[in-house]
Motif scaffolding. Structure first.
Motif, mmCIF file in Angstrom:
data_model
loop_
_atom_site.group_PDB
_atom_site.id
_atom_site.type_symbol
_atom_site.label_atom_id
_atom_site.label_comp_id
_atom_site.label_asym_id
_atom_site.label_seq_id
_atom_site.Cartn_x
_atom_site.Cartn_y
_atom_site.Cartn_z
ATOM 1 N N GLU C 62 0.824 -1.123 0.008
ATOM 2 C CA GLU C 62 -0.016 -0.148 0.102
ATOM 3 C C GLU C 62 0.735 1.199 -0.119
ATOM 4 O O GLU C 62 0.455 2.370 0.447
ATOM 5 C CB GLU C 62 -1.126 0.127 1.156
ATOM 6 C CG GLU C 62 -1.859 -1.250 1.154
ATOM 7 C CD GLU C 62 -2.648 -1.366 2.243
ATOM 8 O OE1 GLU C 62 -3.604 -0.348 2.674
ATOM 9 O OE2 GLU C 62 -3.051 -2.259 3.135
ATOM 10 N N THR C 66 -0.844 2.937 4.584
ATOM 11 C CA THR C 66 -2.203 2.447 5.226
ATOM 12 C C THR C 66 -3.083 3.543 5.827
ATOM 13 O O THR C 66 -2.495 4.585 6.145
ATOM 14 C CB THR C 66 -1.845 1.377 6.415
ATOM 15 O OG1 THR C 66 -1.320 2.123 7.094
ATOM 16 C CG2 THR C 66 -0.892 0.319 5.684
ATOM 17 N N GLN C 67 -4.437 2.923 5.744
ATOM 18 C CA GLN C 67 -5.343 4.067 6.524
ATOM 19 C C GLN C 67 -4.814 4.245 7.891
ATOM 20 O O GLN C 67 -5.006 5.408 8.502
ATOM 21 C CB GLN C 67 -6.842 3.310 6.578
ATOM 22 C CG GLN C 67 -7.748 4.393 7.032
ATOM 23 C CD GLN C 67 -7.995 5.495 6.032
ATOM 24 O OE1 GLN C 67 -8.134 5.522 5.075
ATOM 25 N NE2 GLN C 67 -7.853 6.637 6.602
ATOM 26 N N ASP C 88 -0.929 3.516 -6.824
ATOM 27 C CA ASP C 88 -2.343 3.061 -6.872
ATOM 28 C C ASP C 88 -3.363 4.125 -6.486
ATOM 29 O O ASP C 88 -3.321 4.768 -5.532
ATOM 30 C CB ASP C 88 -2.360 1.897 -5.563
ATOM 31 C CG ASP C 88 -3.530 1.041 -5.954
ATOM 32 O OD1 ASP C 88 -3.729 0.139 -6.759
ATOM 33 O OD2 ASP C 88 -4.632 1.154 -5.365
ATOM 34 N N ASP C 89 -4.377 3.955 -7.421
ATOM 35 C CA ASP C 89 -5.464 4.821 -7.165
ATOM 36 C C ASP C 89 -6.198 4.841 -6.055
ATOM 37 O O ASP C 89 -6.741 5.807 -5.397
ATOM 38 C CB ASP C 89 -6.679 4.729 -8.268
ATOM 39 C CG ASP C 89 -6.068 5.066 -9.735
ATOM 40 O OD1 ASP C 89 -5.189 6.302 -9.695
ATOM 41 O OD2 ASP C 89 -6.545 4.786 -10.632
ATOM 42 N N ALA C 90 -6.565 3.527 -5.245
ATOM 43 C CA ALA C 90 -7.129 3.386 -4.217
ATOM 44 C C ALA C 90 -6.102 4.251 -2.887
ATOM 45 O O ALA C 90 -6.665 4.883 -2.038
ATOM 46 C CB ALA C 90 -7.090 1.982 -3.660
ATOM 47 N N VAL C 91 -4.711 4.161 -3.075
ATOM 48 C CA VAL C 91 -4.084 5.073 -2.217
ATOM 49 C C VAL C 91 -4.188 6.637 -2.388
ATOM 50 O O VAL C 91 -4.492 7.301 -1.546
ATOM 51 C CB VAL C 91 -2.690 4.613 -2.215
ATOM 52 C CG1 VAL C 91 -1.806 5.499 -1.394
ATOM 53 C CG2 VAL C 91 -2.521 3.126 -1.717
ATOM 54 N N ASP C 93 -6.963 7.969 -3.272
ATOM 55 C CA ASP C 93 -8.152 8.258 -2.816
ATOM 56 C C ASP C 93 -8.224 8.703 -1.402
ATOM 57 O O ASP C 93 -8.571 9.327 -0.818
ATOM 58 C CB ASP C 93 -9.168 7.143 -3.019
ATOM 59 C CG ASP C 93 -9.400 7.033 -4.570
ATOM 60 O OD1 ASP C 93 -9.523 7.841 -5.166
ATOM 61 O OD2 ASP C 93 -10.130 6.089 -4.906
ATOM 62 N N ARG C 94 -7.344 7.533 -0.690
ATOM 63 C CA ARG C 94 -7.107 7.753 0.687
ATOM 64 C C ARG C 94 -6.537 8.909 1.224
ATOM 65 O O ARG C 94 -6.801 9.690 2.179
ATOM 66 C CB ARG C 94 -6.359 6.295 0.860
ATOM 67 C CG ARG C 94 -6.304 5.959 2.645
ATOM 68 C CD ARG C 94 -5.603 4.916 2.689
ATOM 69 N NE ARG C 94 -6.094 3.744 2.028
ATOM 70 C CZ ARG C 94 -5.231 2.375 1.880
ATOM 71 N NH1 ARG C 94 -3.985 2.449 2.145
ATOM 72 N NH2 ARG C 94 -5.897 1.513 1.155
ATOM 73 N N HIS C 96 -6.176 11.568 -0.689
ATOM 74 C CA HIS C 96 -7.147 12.872 -0.817
ATOM 75 C C HIS C 96 -8.010 12.947 0.131
ATOM 76 O O HIS C 96 -8.119 14.049 0.681
ATOM 77 C CB HIS C 96 -7.817 12.280 -2.461
ATOM 78 C CG HIS C 96 -8.420 13.624 -2.999
ATOM 79 N ND1 HIS C 96 -10.006 13.192 -3.312
ATOM 80 C CD2 HIS C 96 -8.280 14.715 -3.054
ATOM 81 C CE1 HIS C 96 -10.339 14.457 -3.807
ATOM 82 N NE2 HIS C 96 -9.525 15.441 -3.568
ATOM 83 N N ASP C 97 -8.788 11.784 0.535
ATOM 84 C CA ASP C 97 -9.521 11.907 1.569
ATOM 85 C C ASP C 97 -8.957 12.486 3.061
ATOM 86 O O ASP C 97 -9.562 13.469 3.708
ATOM 87 C CB ASP C 97 -10.268 10.696 2.011
ATOM 88 C CG ASP C 97 -11.233 10.181 0.913
ATOM 89 O OD1 ASP C 97 -11.788 11.217 0.197
ATOM 90 O OD2 ASP C 97 -11.687 9.167 0.761
ATOM 91 N N ARG C 119 -5.342 16.016 -8.336
ATOM 92 C CA ARG C 119 -6.468 15.804 -8.067
ATOM 93 C C ARG C 119 -7.261 16.733 -7.147
ATOM 94 O O ARG C 119 -8.217 17.269 -7.121
ATOM 95 C CB ARG C 119 -6.728 14.352 -7.594
ATOM 96 C CG ARG C 119 -8.120 14.142 -7.235
ATOM 97 C CD ARG C 119 -8.692 12.769 -6.432
ATOM 98 N NE ARG C 119 -8.075 11.585 -7.511
ATOM 99 C CZ ARG C 119 -8.393 10.114 -7.136
ATOM 100 N NH1 ARG C 119 -9.058 10.119 -6.046
ATOM 101 N NH2 ARG C 119 -7.826 9.418 -7.957
#
Lengths: 254, 254, 254, 254
Positions: C62, C66-67, C88-91, C93-94, C96-97, C119
């Protein structure tokens, strides 16, 4: 892409999601030809020969937003609400690129959650809401702004959905209007953003349950917004990040 | 001038015009020791040892704002209304210089028309008003701003004077609060400006006819404003426009 | 998520792409433990007990982000260049949030093209460049800004890659530094953005081919940036857009 | 005051201090009819029938800036340097009021220290300088701005006075140009400010010792600035702060 004739009309495309009008009788009663048709008529009525207006909707192939249409569009207005997720990402990419290249974007009401609006702004764009048909007053906080030209202080909308703060947007480059509602909330409902070569105007009226787009002052604001967002000159494609040898600008002059 | 100890308290001077309190029994009943005393007490109550608070008033020699006092002040709060014109221009010059040099300024309510506020901003600073004792709601539009820390959404002030748009100020560098009033008006009542090395916070509550400065949320905002406006480090005197021979910065390094 | 202790250290995570250091001997010679290690050491050296620094790299699971790590991070610094597309796009997103929720982000040099930076900003973030090892001068245009505290005017970097305008970003909320280069270009290399509850600082030094992150003034700027970007209080999750019945804020008070 | 005909020419008054040209042979050689005459000719050459240009100078009664002239002026350009203190305060008041009411102001070069410019901005407006005849490059940082239309990247001025940071102005509402100099300094030399209903453009070229106002790109920028600063519609007088009884806007509609 075809460059805008500076003495010619602003080429506007009015995009409508066009779902509520199909599904809900009350909305169809207000907007028999769809909200997009009424918005387009308002622009034509206010701007006459200074504008050439077309419409496009979600249901058309590529949602009506082909590359050739965008290349022939100076300003795109966007209304969407219930079907944001149905907008194809490839079309979102295309509209995003067009705005960065200089196409104006007028994001209307629930378009605060449109994919392309969120992508341009980068924030959650969340807000508070309540659909109680209460009075909204739209106050001009920047009376010298071209979008406020000829607009009464305040605009009175007798019944509308409430949109309230906190509105999670970047600080606008120019704040033009702030609304209050009978229930006491306030909302930064008229905001300008500049992104790339494009100009973006967000305007919070109007909801599909009210005849907001027939309101003459609302029509005036949208018409002003279109004129403000229209840029002369050719669209700019992103040149990427060019390697630039020392003195490149001298050679360019020579 | 004495530099602020970064681990020491913020040195605050609360300036009061102190005229309504002398002349009007109703105001004296609300603020027996003057509004400045109540504002000072609110700061002390909220910030404790993080602040050292003094007061000064119009009636004192040099309005209490001697150069030595300003040199010993990190943040100045200003309340004036009926006697703006009685403030000596030499004192205005001195306060103006101090703000540009890094002293914080909290301009309260009718200080929108204070000479020093108008000189710092350069605009007319006019607004609409109505003293009807109506409900004001103070909405946070920038919840991540340090001045909004711990502030409820919205602050409810049960009865207050209305201040309404258009408020003729430059676009704020940061907009923190927007008020609505029972009569429907809105007002950008919490605005930050940066001028020279100084930070300026304008906050529109409270009028002399209401016990606004005893309101815990209003006290919280002013306390936050003081902390935001206080800058560490030495005050900066205007160096004028120095002639700077080529390579001056190389020599400064050597 | 764990809330930051306001009296405790700022929890910093230094993220490094860590590819040039693995592949190129010259870079490894400059940064034997990776650029991230040097950046982390600089922060520890400048801020001591006011900071607690960890590192994470692209190669970890990751990407190390990680979160739980982000939940325990007040400020994330980001250096990437050659492997932006491998993130990775999921990372993304995380991260960014997390930024919108209040985590600070320090985007360094070629991170102008990092997915998460683009983004957050919404624009192309393109620029001009030339790697000629020429002198860069970093000029402070906002000397009262906390990120400029203790920074010489100008910072002199004897040899660096050129980054030049036009830099295609939204207008910064605060512009702190502008660089000039021996070849004549300028660059807005020190820019602050506020997005959601998060603060973002972009700083254009330094390229992997130069020992920029050992430069004491560059270390000072990054340390100042970390302190500026660190927010007290709990992280804010996006609440979405809540329906808010009339008078909801009255009931919340009761 | 006479309202501008939206289809008619922009009414420009070019104001010149006109002292160097009288006293110094070298300046007279460059500008035999005064710098104001050359600036006026440049505007006429660039804008043709879109503009109607007059000049006024310090030496005329009321410095040529009578109320009736200002009432007939859409945009005023201002060049002053050695005689700022000779400008009568009553005239400064009048120009200040006109700008707040909607007259555009183009402040040129050493007008950074003009009384009216400082009064509008509220800060010291100091800077660094060196008159060494070195190369200045004027970089566009906002290529979509109307003032940058048709301007090369960069503008090359072969020899000019250096103006360098820190330039002590409020953060510009729009930053258009940043200059670099052969000696390494940078300067925010193209800045837009909005004050009241007026638009202000500061542009740092050109000094009296160089033929800057014959430079075609400099002429282009000033012409663009005039077009940007010209507002349609009637001039707005400050209405003061009107008491506004509850529902005043309802009655205004009735």
């Amino acid at each position: 892409m075809s460059e805008r004739d500076p003495n010619g009309p602003v080429r506007v495309t009015v995009w409508g999601e066009n779902v509520h009008e199909q599904r809900e009788e009350e909305v169809r009663a207000l907007y028999p030809d769809g909200m997009h048709a009424t918005i387009a008529q308002g622009l034509a009525a206010r701007l006459g020969e200074r504008v050439r207006v077309r419409t496009a909707t979600l249901q058309e192939p590529e949602h009506g937003l082909t590359q050739s249409l965008l290349d022939d569009t100076d300003v795109l207005t966007w209304w969407g609400h219930t079907a944001h997720e149905q907008v194809d990402d490839a079309v979102v990419d295309r509209v995003h690129d067009a705005v960065l290249g200089g196409m104006g974007l007028i994001a209307l009401h629930s378009a605060h959650y449109a994919k392309v609006f969120r992508r341009l702004l980068g924030t959650a764009c969340s807000l508070r809401w309540r659909n109680d048909g209460e009075r909204e007053l739209v106050w001009t906080v920047d009376p010298a702004h071209p979008i406020a030209e000829g607009v009464p202080q305040p605009i009175v909308i007798d019944a509308h959905e409430m949109y309230g703060e906190h509105f999670d947007i970047p600080a606008p480059d120019e704040l033009v209007f702030v609304s209050s509602f009978a229930g006491g909330e306030v909302f930064r409902g008229g905001c300008c953003f500049r992104r790339g070569a494009g100009r973006i105007f967000y305007f919070s009226p109007g909801d599909q349950d009210y005849p907001i787009y027939r309101h003459p002052d609302v029509q005036r604001v949208i018409a002003n917004g279109v004129r403000w967002a229209a840029r002369p000159g050719p669209r700019r494609a992103d040149a990427g990040s060019p390697e630039s040898p020392r003195g490149w600008f001298e050679r360019a002059r020579a």
